[in-house]
Design a protein around this motif. Structure first.
Motif, PDB file in Angstrom:
ATOM      1  N   GLU A 105       0.825  -1.198   0.000  1.00 44.81           N
ATOM      2  CA  GLU A 105       0.000   0.000   0.000  1.00 44.81           C
ATOM      3  C   GLU A 105       0.867   1.259   0.000  1.00 44.81           C
ATOM      4  OE1 GLU A 105      -2.579  -0.261   3.323  1.00 44.81           O
ATOM      5  OE2 GLU A 105      -3.706  -1.999   2.563  1.00 44.81           O
ATOM      6  N   ARG A 106       1.879   1.278   0.859  1.00 44.93           N
ATOM      7  CA  ARG A 106       2.756   2.458   0.923  1.00 44.93           C
ATOM      8  C   ARG A 106       3.485   2.666  -0.392  1.00 44.93           C
ATOM      9  NH1 ARG A 106       7.791   3.934   1.447  1.00 44.93           N
ATOM     10  NH2 ARG A 106       8.503   1.798   1.196  1.00 44.93           N
ATOM     11  N   TRP A 107       3.962   1.555  -0.981  1.00 41.10           N
ATOM     12  CA  TRP A 107       4.726   1.658  -2.219  1.00 41.10           C
ATOM     13  C   TRP A 107       3.860   2.166  -3.366  1.00 41.10           C
ATOM     14  CZ3 TRP A 107       9.499   1.804  -3.966  1.00 41.10           C
ATOM     15  CH2 TRP A 107       9.748   1.541  -5.306  1.00 41.10           C
ATOM     16  N   LEU A 108       2.628   1.690  -3.439  1.00 38.70           N
ATOM     17  CA  LEU A 108       1.748   2.128  -4.515  1.00 38.70           C
ATOM     18  C   LEU A 108       1.433   3.614  -4.385  1.00 38.70           C
ATOM     19  CD1 LEU A 108      -0.739  -0.869  -4.839  1.00 38.70           C
ATOM     20  CD2 LEU A 108       1.109  -0.220  -6.400  1.00 38.70           C
ATOM     21  N   GLU A 109       1.226   4.071  -3.151  1.00 37.94           N
ATOM     22  CA  GLU A 109       0.959   5.490  -2.956  1.00 37.94           C
ATOM     23  C   GLU A 109       2.158   6.328  -3.371  1.00 37.94           C
ATOM     24  OE1 GLU A 109      -0.151   5.977   1.071  1.00 37.94           O
ATOM     25  OE2 GLU A 109      -2.089   4.964   0.863  1.00 37.94           O
ATOM     26  N   ASN A 110       3.330   5.934  -2.886  1.00 35.84           N
ATOM     27  CA  ASN A 110       4.540   6.683  -3.235  1.00 35.84           C
ATOM     28  C   ASN A 110       4.856   6.586  -4.727  1.00 35.84           C
ATOM     29  OD1 ASN A 110       4.775   7.320  -0.569  1.00 35.84           O
ATOM     30  ND2 ASN A 110       6.323   5.770  -0.121  1.00 35.84           N
ATOM     31  N   SER A 145       2.779   6.073  -7.193  1.00 31.60           N
ATOM     32  CA  SER A 145       1.843   6.865  -7.979  1.00 31.60           C
ATOM     33  C   SER A 145       2.229   8.333  -7.960  1.00 31.60           C
ATOM     34  CB  SER A 145       0.423   6.674  -7.431  1.00 31.60           C
ATOM     35  OG  SER A 145       0.010   5.330  -7.557  1.00 31.60           O
ATOM     36  N   ALA A 146       2.631   8.803  -6.774  1.00 29.02           N
ATOM     37  CA  ALA A 146       3.037  10.209  -6.674  1.00 29.02           C
ATOM     38  C   ALA A 146       4.309  10.468  -7.480  1.00 29.02           C
ATOM     39  CB  ALA A 146       3.239  10.586  -5.207  1.00 29.02           C
ATOM     40  N   SER A 151     -10.286   3.900  -9.897  1.00 29.18           N
ATOM     41  CA  SER A 151      -9.946   2.515 -10.229  1.00 29.18           C
ATOM     42  C   SER A 151     -10.802   2.005 -11.387  1.00 29.18           C
ATOM     43  CB  SER A 151     -10.128   1.622  -9.002  1.00 29.18           C
ATOM     44  OG  SER A 151     -11.465   1.668  -8.536  1.00 29.18           O
TER      45      SER A 151
END
Length: 546
Positions: free
Chosen positions: A284-289, A291-292, A342
């Motif tokens: 989850e953290r990786w996808l957020e980062n 994407s940014a 999504s």
């Protein structure tokens, strides 16, 4: 006084009586002389029984001469029917001696077992296997396996690499896999060797880091859990081999194997829960980062601020050395939901598959109602825009779509996106069709006219006059004149395209000239552009009827 089995009576002198010394039997070979066995066990009267032929506390033996002649097979055993032995011991033994020792009068009884195992060794067990003996052998086997830790790690890594394709990666990831395996195996062996309590066990840091790396690379979590199951199987096989080579007594080997199985299972079950939790959090953290970061890199590419193509491709996860088609997908504000973005991403992926793109599209969110996408087409330079319209019309829930033309390279990546944005702006300004392509006839010119709507509106009203009124009657006249001019001023060709009679086309063209106030041939180019603006900009430039 009856014995505990109720088959015979003890005489008064049996209270102080005792069985003969059994120390010669303990630890001795079962091939001892029959006379020594008789002497050691004693008779019924020696053991305090009034019935010499009903000796329930001792075992009767008789020598089978024929059996002794046949390679000294073991003595046959006769024992009281209720003086049973443990089932596991009976399964493993060739000969069992059960001798009652202790104070007969007080009826305290302690059975000493002497078991001859298949390897012809002798094991003495007071009642059941001593726990300390099992612990000692378990610790011994665990320490021996710990000395083979490097070999176990290497072979287990090869097994996981071969059987789980998702775990294959570069050298650094393989080294981290080896460190994770080594940490987990070492922890399990230390638990067995030093009898560490569950609450004092700490997970290996390499195992957590490996789970994070797999999450960052998008490896499915089920591949990680399967790796632990296969690793458990491999470690247990090595453990059983070590137990078989180290422990000669089957009873202890059986208990030690049980200990290894239960400890390994409990550890894998415990560590799997922690690993999955770490994986999901990191994902989850990786996808957020990501994407940014990806959105920032894409904006740099669009703005022409990135010169390093290799670095850009690595950051956005998309090949720039091919042809792309820029696409914008959006929904109306009133249709926005929590899953709106999504859903748009799924539509972009489905659109790419429908058009035959050569891979997964690059999709980035623009805002809560729209996404930008790039469809990869490899070396193809054309595609069918009509297929996009068919795709959107097939489902009423499809979003609105604007797309550019296929262009190659980093410059093409920028240009096709700008085309899609201009087509979207045109669609938003005029409320045009739900699908619009920059390469469609007249769209590029209409995009230029839409740049300054007030000036365009005034110009269109001056060129068309009353023909620019916003009603159905004047709309039909505009459409007929636009087709008539597109067909080169041919009434026959226009009639075929409009599926109407040629005279009807003549009548409508004449009516349009009356509404305009002058012939169309006077300024044909201006009329065509004005009608094109009406086609795509619609209500934004129409004149309201009085």
């Amino acid at each position: 006084m009856r014995c505990r089995y109720g088959c015979c009576r003890h005489s008064p002198r049996s209270v102080s009586g005792s069985v003969g010394d059994i120390s010669p039997i303990v630890g001795s070979s079962l091939s001892m002389p029959r006379s020594l066995v008789r002497k050691t066990v004693g008779t019924g009267t020696d053991s305090g029984h009034s019935h010499p032929k009903r000796r329930c506390s001792t075992v009767l033996f008789r020598a089978d001469k024929a059996a002794k002649r046949r390679q000294r097979r073991p003595f046959l055993v006769r024992r009281h029917k209720r003086a049973g032995l443990p089932r596991a011991v009976r399964r493993w033994t060739a000969v069992v001696f059960a001798v009652t020792v202790g104070a007969i009068g007080s009826h305290s009884r302690k059975v000493r077992l002497i078991v001859r195992t298949p390897s012809h060794t002798v094991l003495e067990r007071p009642g059941s296997l001593a726990e300390q003996d099992v612990d000692r052998y378990v610790a011994l086997v665990a320490s021996l396996l710990n000395e083979q830790l490097a070999d176990i790690t290497a072979t287990m890594r090869d097994v996981l690499y071969t059987q789980i394709g998702e775990l294959r990666g570069d050298e650094s990831l393989l080294n981290l896999l080896g460190a994770s395996i080594e940490g987990n195996v070492e922890t399990i062996l230390h638990i067995l060797q030093y009898d560490i309590a569950d609450e004092h066990v700490e997970p290996p840091s390499a195992a957590f880091e490996y789970a994070r790396r797999l999450a960052q690379r998008g490896v499915p979590v089920n591949a990680l859990v399967r790796a632990y199951r296969l690793g458990q199987d491999h470690l247990l096989k090595r453990s059983f081999e070590a137990i078989q080579a180290t422990i000669a007594e089957p009873a202890i080997a059986f208990c030690a194997s049980q200990r290894f199985v239960s400890t390994t299972f409990n550890y894998v079950d415990w560590i799997s829960q922690h690993i999955v939790s770490v994986y999901e959090s990191e994902r989850e953290r990786w996808l957020e980062n990501r994407s940014a970061v990806r959105a920032a890199r894409i904006k740099e590419l669009i703005g022409g601020k990135t010169a390093d193509t290799d670095r850009a491709e690595e950051n956005i996860g998309y090949s720039l050395r091919q042809r792309h088609v820029g696409v914008v997908l959006w929904i109306d504000e009133e249709s926005v939901s929590d899953s709106g973005l999504s859903t748009l991403e799924r539509w972009a992926t489905t659109l790419g598959e429908c058009l035959g793109s050569r891979g997964k599209p690059l999709v980035v969110a623009c805002d809560r109602t729209s996404v930008w996408a790039w469809l990869p087409f490899g070396h193809r330079d054309t595609f069918d825009p009509a297929a996009v319209r068919v795709f959107a019309e097939a489902d009423a829930a499809a979003p609105r779509i604007a797309f550019g033309e296929p262009v190659a390279g980093v410059d093409g990546f920028r240009e096709t996106h700008r085309q899609a944005l201009r087509a979207q702006a045109l669609a938003l300004a005029g409320g045009a069709d739900p699908v619009i392509g920059f390469g469609e006839p007249g769209v590029a010119a209409a995009c230029l006219l839409s740049a300054n709507l007030p000036s365009t509106r005034a110009w269109v009203q001056r060129v068309l006059g009353r023909l620019a009124l916003a009603d159905d009657q004047h709309g039909r006249l505009r459409d007929t004149v636009r087709v008539f001019l597109a067909e080169g001023g041919s009434y026959t060709a226009a009639a075929e395209r409009l599926t109407m009679h040629k005279n009807s086309v003549k009548y409508r063209v004449a009516r349009a000239e009356e509404e305009r106030g002058r012939p169309i041939s006077d300024d044909r180019l201006d009329v065509e552009l004005a009608l094109l603006a009406c086609r795509w900009l619609g209500d934004a430039i129409y004149t309201e009827p009085r």
